[in-house]
Enzyme design. Structure first.
Site, PDB file in Angstrom:
ATOM      1  CB  SER A 130      -0.956  -0.043   1.186  1.00  0.00           C
ATOM      2  OG  SER A 130      -1.722  -1.207   1.072  1.00  0.00           O
ATOM      3  NE  ARG A 158       4.723  10.280  -3.476  1.00  0.00           N
ATOM      4  CZ  ARG A 158       4.383  10.743  -4.658  1.00  0.00           C
ATOM      5  NH1 ARG A 158       5.290  11.119  -5.518  1.00  0.00           N
ATOM      6  NH2 ARG A 158       3.102  10.833  -4.993  1.00  0.00           N
ATOM      7  CG  ASP A 160      -4.336   0.345   1.105  1.00  0.00           C
ATOM      8  OD1 ASP A 160      -4.153   1.078   0.112  1.00  0.00           O
ATOM      9  OD2 ASP A 160      -4.108   0.741   2.267  1.00  0.00           O
TER      10      ASP A 160
HETATM   11  C1  BGC Z   1      -0.198   5.308   0.403  1.00  0.00           C
HETATM   12  C2  BGC Z   1      -1.276   4.667  -0.417  1.00  0.00           C
HETATM   13  C3  BGC Z   1      -2.219   3.895   0.471  1.00  0.00           C
HETATM   14  C4  BGC Z   1      -2.718   4.756   1.620  1.00  0.00           C
HETATM   15  C5  BGC Z   1      -3.620   4.005   2.572  1.00  0.00           C
HETATM   16  C6  BGC Z   1      -0.806   6.115   1.543  1.00  0.00           C
HETATM   17  O1  BGC Z   1       0.207   6.614   2.350  1.00  0.00           O
HETATM   18  O2  BGC Z   1       0.599   6.144  -0.395  1.00  0.00           O
HETATM   19  O3  BGC Z   1      -0.728   3.810  -1.392  1.00  0.00           O
HETATM   20  O4  BGC Z   1      -3.298   3.455  -0.290  1.00  0.00           O
HETATM   21  O5  BGC Z   1      -1.628   5.279   2.339  1.00  0.00           O
HETATM   22  O6  BGC Z   1      -3.006   2.900   3.108  1.00  0.00           O
END
Ligand code: BGC
Length: 515
Positions: free
Chosen positions: A199, A214, A252
């Site tokens: 995620s 990143r 996610d």
């Molecule tokens: C991430 C996402 C993720 C979200 C929730 C963010 O910091 O960049 O990819 O979906 O958090 O988990």
């Protein structure tokens, strides 16, 4: 396609002895405070201690006026944010390298609800690592068995390949526990299919590929950014001889979108309001100009992982940032990134609260004459505490009393406690109203307002923060008027487990169909 999911309470199997597990977390002790306060065992003080110096009521109410002004997002401001947000979403679809990257996921179209079979899912999200066995039974039904492993701060910053190895090792242990015969051998006709929920923003060129753009959410493990996480994971699986085939790498939010659509066809977006925040929705491929040259079927749809946490990160022209938000950004391991997320997500709300407290301590308004070093530790005030403070309905705010005395050895006056409750409300409400702006941007862009739609939502803020869903709803009405009531947010299905499995099943079906 919709059916009643068999909501098997996911079993938490004993995690391997070598791994730290979720049960002994700080959050466990937070709820213990709540219980103690209810039982009235610890907090007997109901009068302010008049002998200790205390800030005047006036100081505090003057500060409140200032803070209310800073943290209130008016309906008019919200509508301006939504307009800016829609433009930014469109820019991200048109061009690479935008703040909000609008990442193609290579998840094509909606599930039928009839996907079946056994799949494994690994979920590396923020706080925990989770390994699941998901049995898809069709008709929107499923069964999940899972084990959670707590990630340590060291692991979040350890060398990247080590972190990925850890995921593969946990999966290997899980497979051993679930599939080994009496002699400890795992004998399978074919490798088990896995959906890996990772995620963080990944640029994908296929469903089983994803280069980490990143880190977010405080992660910082070196030697992963710029690398294909799926390839790294496959290498670790081979290293530990885990008989599993990685079929899909997913976010996610994409998992949430697909898992919820598996059981409810009204779902139009999948959103996480947890440690981080983000959204995914389904887009026409013909509306994604930046992948026009990929030769994809223009009549199909593909899920887009917006990575909207990055909204307004480089220009700061849309969001009403306070000096506290600026400090959070500048002192974070990723300054200049995730501006929207840093005003909303669970990782940061406690810190916003703490920074306000620190300023008021320095100004001589709070905790006069007391030793405050315990609240001075960065990120030393959990967002779960804001939930507790907002939930305290006792006249004397006894949970708040207990929280400060237990965790920070600080006495509070009733005025201070009332101030904290209002401050928590301001921070929590701002988070929900800004979140509503993000939802409204997707709804406006996709034209979902007229007919209404379902927004599948997950994460600790949505699920546990008092009134967060109600405040989202109010925000949507402030933006759209009465029609905003047609946008229904509801608790999503388990995106990182069930969603990963459904996506793995959809991918296998496409491969079988020669796509
Ligand atoms: C991430 C996402 C993720 C979200 C929730 C963010 O910091 O960049 O990819 O979906 O958090 O988990």
């Amino acid at each position: 396609m919709s059916g009643t999911p068999k909501r098997t309470s996911s079993t938490n199997i004993e995690g391997g002895a070598t791994f730290r597990r979720t049960s002994n977390t700080a959050r466990g002790s937070v709820s213990a405070v709540g219980r103690r306060s209810e039982a009235g065992l610890q907090f007997t003080r109901t009068q302010d201690d008049l002998t200790r110096p205390s800030a005047t009521k006036k100081d505090m109410s003057e500060w409140l006026v200032k803070l209310e002004h800073m943290f209130t997002v008016t309906p008019q401001r919200m509508r301006m944010i939504v307009d800016g947000f829609v433009e930014v979403l469109e820019k991200g679809l048109a061009k690479e390298g935008e703040d909000v990257p609008m990442l193609p996921t290579y998840v094509f179209g909606w599930p039928t609800g009839q996907e079946k079979g056994a799949y494994l899912a690994v979920d590396l999200g923020g706080t925990n690592l989770r390994v699941c066995h998901v049995e898809l039974e069709g008709d929107g039904k499923f069964e999940v068995t899972q084990t959670k492993y707590r990630l340590t701060e060291e692991q979040k910053h350890a060398d990247g390949p080590e972190l990925i190895d850890f995921c593969a090792e946990c999966l290997g242990r899980f497979v051993q526990d679930h599939y080994a015969d009496d002699d400890g051998n795992v004998i399978l006709d074919e490798p088990l299919s896995l959906g890996f929920t990772f995620s963080y923003p990944c640029v994908q060129e296929a469903i089983d590929h994803g280069v980490l753009l990143r880190w977010t959410k405080g992660f910082g493990a070196p030697n992963i950014e710029g690398h294909d996480v799926a390839a790294m994971f496959k290498k670790s699986l081979a290293k530990f001889d885990v008989p599993v085939e990685l079929v899909a790498l997913i976010n996610d939010t994409t998992g949430t979108l697909i898992a919820s659509a598996y059981v409810d066809t009204a779902t139009r977006a999948g959103i996480i309001f947890g440690t981080g925040c983000n959204a995914a929705y389904m887009e026409k491929i013909s509306s994604i100009p930046k992948i026009a040259d990929k030769g994809l079927d223009q009549t199909e749809e593909m899920a887009i992982n917006c990575e909207w946490g990055a909204f307004d990160s480089s220009t700061h022209e849309h969001l009403p940032r306070t000096p506290y938000d600026v400090i959070i950004d500048e002192t974070s391991n990723k300054p200049g990134q995730q501006a929207f997320e840093k005003m909303i997500a669970g990782l940061y709300l406690g810190e916003v609260f703490r920074l306000v407290m620190i300023e008021l301590i320095d100004e001589g308004v709070l905790f006069l004459g007391q030793e405050t070093y315990k609240v001075e530790k960065p990120f030393g005030f959990d967002t779960a505490f804001l939930s507790l403070i907002e939930s305290d309905t006792t006249d004397e705010l006894l949970t708040v009393t207990g929280l400060f005395s237990h965790f920070y050895s600080l006495d509070t006056t009733i005025k201070e406690r009332q101030f904290f409750k209002r401050l928590a409300q301001l921070i929590g409400t701002r988070a929900a109203r800004l979140s509503a702006c993000g939802i409204a941007a997707i709804v406006s862009k996709q034209g979902y307002l007229e007919d209404g739609c379902g927004i599948a939502t997950d994460g600790s803020l949505y699920n546990k923060y008092p009134k967060f869903p109600e405040r989202l709803g109010e925000g949507l009405v402030d933006i759209f008027g009465e029609k905003g009531k047609g946008i229904r947010t509801y608790h999503a299905e388990d995106g990182s487990g069930v969603g990963a499995a459904v996506i793995a099943a959809m991918t296998k079906a496409r491969l079988l169909a020669g796509k």
